[in-house]
Design a protein around this motif. Structure first.
Motif, PDB file in Angstrom:
ATOM      1  N   ALA A  39       5.894  10.913 -15.654  1.00 47.95           N
ATOM      2  CA  ALA A  39       6.332  10.122 -14.504  1.00 47.95           C
ATOM      3  C   ALA A  39       5.292   9.104 -14.071  1.00 47.95           C
ATOM      4  O   ALA A  39       5.583   8.254 -13.228  1.00 47.95           O
ATOM      5  N   LEU A  40       4.075   9.174 -14.624  1.00 50.41           N
ATOM      6  CA  LEU A  40       3.056   8.166 -14.302  1.00 50.41           C
ATOM      7  C   LEU A  40       3.142   6.951 -15.218  1.00 50.41           C
ATOM      8  O   LEU A  40       2.589   5.897 -14.894  1.00 50.41           O
ATOM      9  N   ALA A  55       3.939   6.277  -6.269  1.00 50.30           N
ATOM     10  CA  ALA A  55       3.244   4.997  -6.138  1.00 50.30           C
ATOM     11  C   ALA A  55       1.915   5.137  -5.405  1.00 50.30           C
ATOM     12  O   ALA A  55       1.175   4.161  -5.273  1.00 50.30           O
ATOM     13  N   SER A  56       1.606   6.332  -4.927  1.00 44.56           N
ATOM     14  CA  SER A  56       0.357   6.582  -4.215  1.00 44.56           C
ATOM     15  C   SER A  56       0.073   8.075  -4.291  1.00 44.56           C
ATOM     16  O   SER A  56       0.854   8.839  -4.864  1.00 44.56           O
ATOM     17  N   ARG A 218      -3.867   4.348  -2.747  1.00 47.24           N
ATOM     18  CA  ARG A 218      -3.204   3.617  -3.822  1.00 47.24           C
ATOM     19  C   ARG A 218      -4.208   3.320  -4.931  1.00 47.24           C
ATOM     20  O   ARG A 218      -5.385   3.037  -4.670  1.00 47.24           O
ATOM     21  N   VAL A 219      -3.740   3.357  -6.172  1.00 42.47           N
ATOM     22  CA  VAL A 219      -4.570   3.021  -7.320  1.00 42.47           C
ATOM     23  C   VAL A 219      -4.425   1.534  -7.610  1.00 42.47           C
ATOM     24  O   VAL A 219      -3.297   1.062  -7.804  1.00 42.47           O
ATOM     25  N   ARG A 326       9.933   0.665  -2.130  1.00 38.08           N
ATOM     26  CA  ARG A 326       8.511   0.519  -2.450  1.00 38.08           C
ATOM     27  C   ARG A 326       8.304  -0.849  -3.086  1.00 38.08           C
ATOM     28  O   ARG A 326       8.740  -1.092  -4.213  1.00 38.08           O
ATOM     29  N   PRO A 327       7.627  -1.764  -2.389  1.00 40.30           N
ATOM     30  CA  PRO A 327       7.509  -3.137  -2.879  1.00 40.30           C
ATOM     31  C   PRO A 327       6.235  -3.442  -3.664  1.00 40.30           C
ATOM     32  O   PRO A 327       5.925  -4.601  -3.898  1.00 40.30           O
ATOM     33  N   GLY A 328       5.499  -2.422  -4.096  1.00 44.10           N
ATOM     34  CA  GLY A 328       4.163  -2.659  -4.626  1.00 44.10           C
ATOM     35  C   GLY A 328       4.030  -2.832  -6.118  1.00 44.10           C
ATOM     36  O   GLY A 328       2.947  -2.595  -6.664  1.00 44.10           O
TER      37      GLY A 328
END
Length: 438
Positions: A39-40, A55-56, A218-219, A326-328
């Protein structure tokens, strides 16, 4: 030196393989799909890149410890620091009110809820405060130390008492909050993972305490970078990685694992780490027959062009269906990458549902990837949401870090201490503690 086979190349499997190889073991990792990461591993199309799963993360110390204990520190590998999230997420409610939820600060959360309504800040921090002792107990005896539910008397009395509590999270939230909005915020992490709060033990609400104390992180460049760096770490540590290998079962002789059976033949092993849904392996299936996977959401990855609304790291709309935006993501110049999750009764396209909430990006879509819960489970050979909560007994029904079969260990979202980046990462640390150095 023990021969260890790790089944599954997601975060839990890669983390376990890296740690065990650093401890001097001969490690082979078998992954059914064509790539590592689970999933990553990011989703990519037309120059857009989206986080496929989380996402975080909370508890960044878990990732930092993994990289430090298996080689170079995480920040040196990234070439940058992990980024704290000033606002963990924004919650919007049916009455058109909203709250921007800070992380990492009791005072900031108090102030945010006071803006939502006078006195709500006090009610929120009182609720979260009850989990301080719960977190201490879980951290000491469950998250950072292997627990053994198979040996009589091995579970500390305090932990056994916590896991025996009959109160559900639904009941706890209804008791603590007359304002439905606070209950929605507190219950969101469990609901987002596919659980019914009526079946979730009240102690699972500790997530709110962890979020308040440690914040969200966050990465830089997306969570996919963790998968990439771990893949490189496996190569550095000399792990034999084989992708496209479907594991059929474990070979058990006289109560002890002897090999891993694949379509290509048996791989002999002194120990096996199962970092996939154990229900997929006939040798382990009887031990987890009472469990079910928590179902992922409906997902739409969107590539957008032009002017679109600026949103927080995560936006949650608490109506039917519940939408999470999630807009990132990473996008070409002039474009934006969003991911939308949908849960509940989904009778329309997710973008039509968003448009009803005055977030209309339908004319801005230049590319789109739609994934059903079934698509995700088939792609990942299991659910990254782990085991579905079906009452207080679920915590004892899932495996990990040990299992009833000698030489077999469990890591990943389906194992203790549960789903989510920090806990999956920690599951590998627990397995490494049990196996020990070569």
């Amino acid at each position: 030196m023990a021969r260890i086979v790790v089944i599954g190349g997601g975060l839990g499997g890669m983390a376990a393989a890296a740690r065990l190889a650093k401890l001097g073991h001969e490690v082979a990792l078998l992954e059914a799909s064509g790539q590592l990461g689970g999933a990553l591993a990011p989703v990519e199309r037309d120059g857009f890149v989206w986080d496929a799963g989380p996402a975080s993360t909370l508890l960044p110390a878990a990732l930092r410890d993994l990289f430090r204990k298996s080689g170079r520190p995480l920040e040196k590998e990234l070439g940058a620091e992990l980024e704290p999230l000033p606002i963990v997420r924004e919650h919007r409610f049916a009455d058109r009110t909203s709250i921007r939820l800070p992380g990492g600060s009791r005072a900031d959360q108090h102030a945010a809820f006071e803006e939502l309504g006078t006195g709500l800040g006090d009610k929120w921090v009182r609720h979260v405060d009850i989990y301080a002792d719960v977190w201490t107990l879980l951290r000491q005896h469950y998250v950072e130390a292997p627990w053994d539910p198979y040996t009589k008397g091995a579970v500390p009395k305090e932990l056994a008492a916590l896991f025996a509590i009959r109160e559900t999270l639904y009941k706890r939230l209804r008791h603590d909050f007359r304002d439905e909005r606070l209950a929605l915020v507190a219950g969101y992490p469990a609901v987002a993972e596919g659980h019914d709060l009526r079946n979730v033990p009240s102690w699972v609400g500790v997530h709110s305490y962890v979020e308040q104390i440690f914040g969200g992180w966050r990465v830089p460049g997306g969570m996919g970078r963790i998968a990439y760096l771990l893949g490189a770490r496996l190569q550095t540590r000399g792990v034999t990685v084989r992708t496209g290998v479907e594991v059929l079962d474990l070979v058990v002789r006289e109560g002890r694992v002897a090999a891993v059976r694949t379509a290509e033949g048996d791989a002999e092993a002194d120990a096996v780490v199962v970092a996939v849904d154990p229900r997929r392996l006939p040798a382990l299936a009887p031990y987890v027959e009472r469990t079910m996977p928590a179902i992922p959401p409906v997902v739409a990855h969107l590539g957008l062009r032009g002017d679109v609304p600026e949103l927080e790291h995560e936006l949650v709309i608490h109506e039917e269906p519940m939408l999470t935006v999630r807009p990132g993501g990473i996008a070409p110049d002039g474009c934006t990458a969003w991911t939308v999750h949908g849960r509940g009764k989904i009778a329309e396209d997710l973008l039509d549902a968003l448009a009803r909430h005055k977030i209309d990006v339908r004319e801005h879509v230049v590319t789109r990837v739609d994934l059903s819960p079934r698509d995700l489970v088939e792609q990942w050979r299991g659910s990254p949401m782990g085991v579905l909560w079906q009452g207080r007994g679920t915590v004892r029904n899932r495996l990990g870090p040990s299992t009833p079969i000698t030489g077999v260990y469990a890591a990943g979202a389906h194992a203790a201490p549960g789903a989510g980046v920090p806990f999956v990462t920690q599951s590998a640390a627990l397995v490494a503690q049990l196996i020990g150095p070569a």
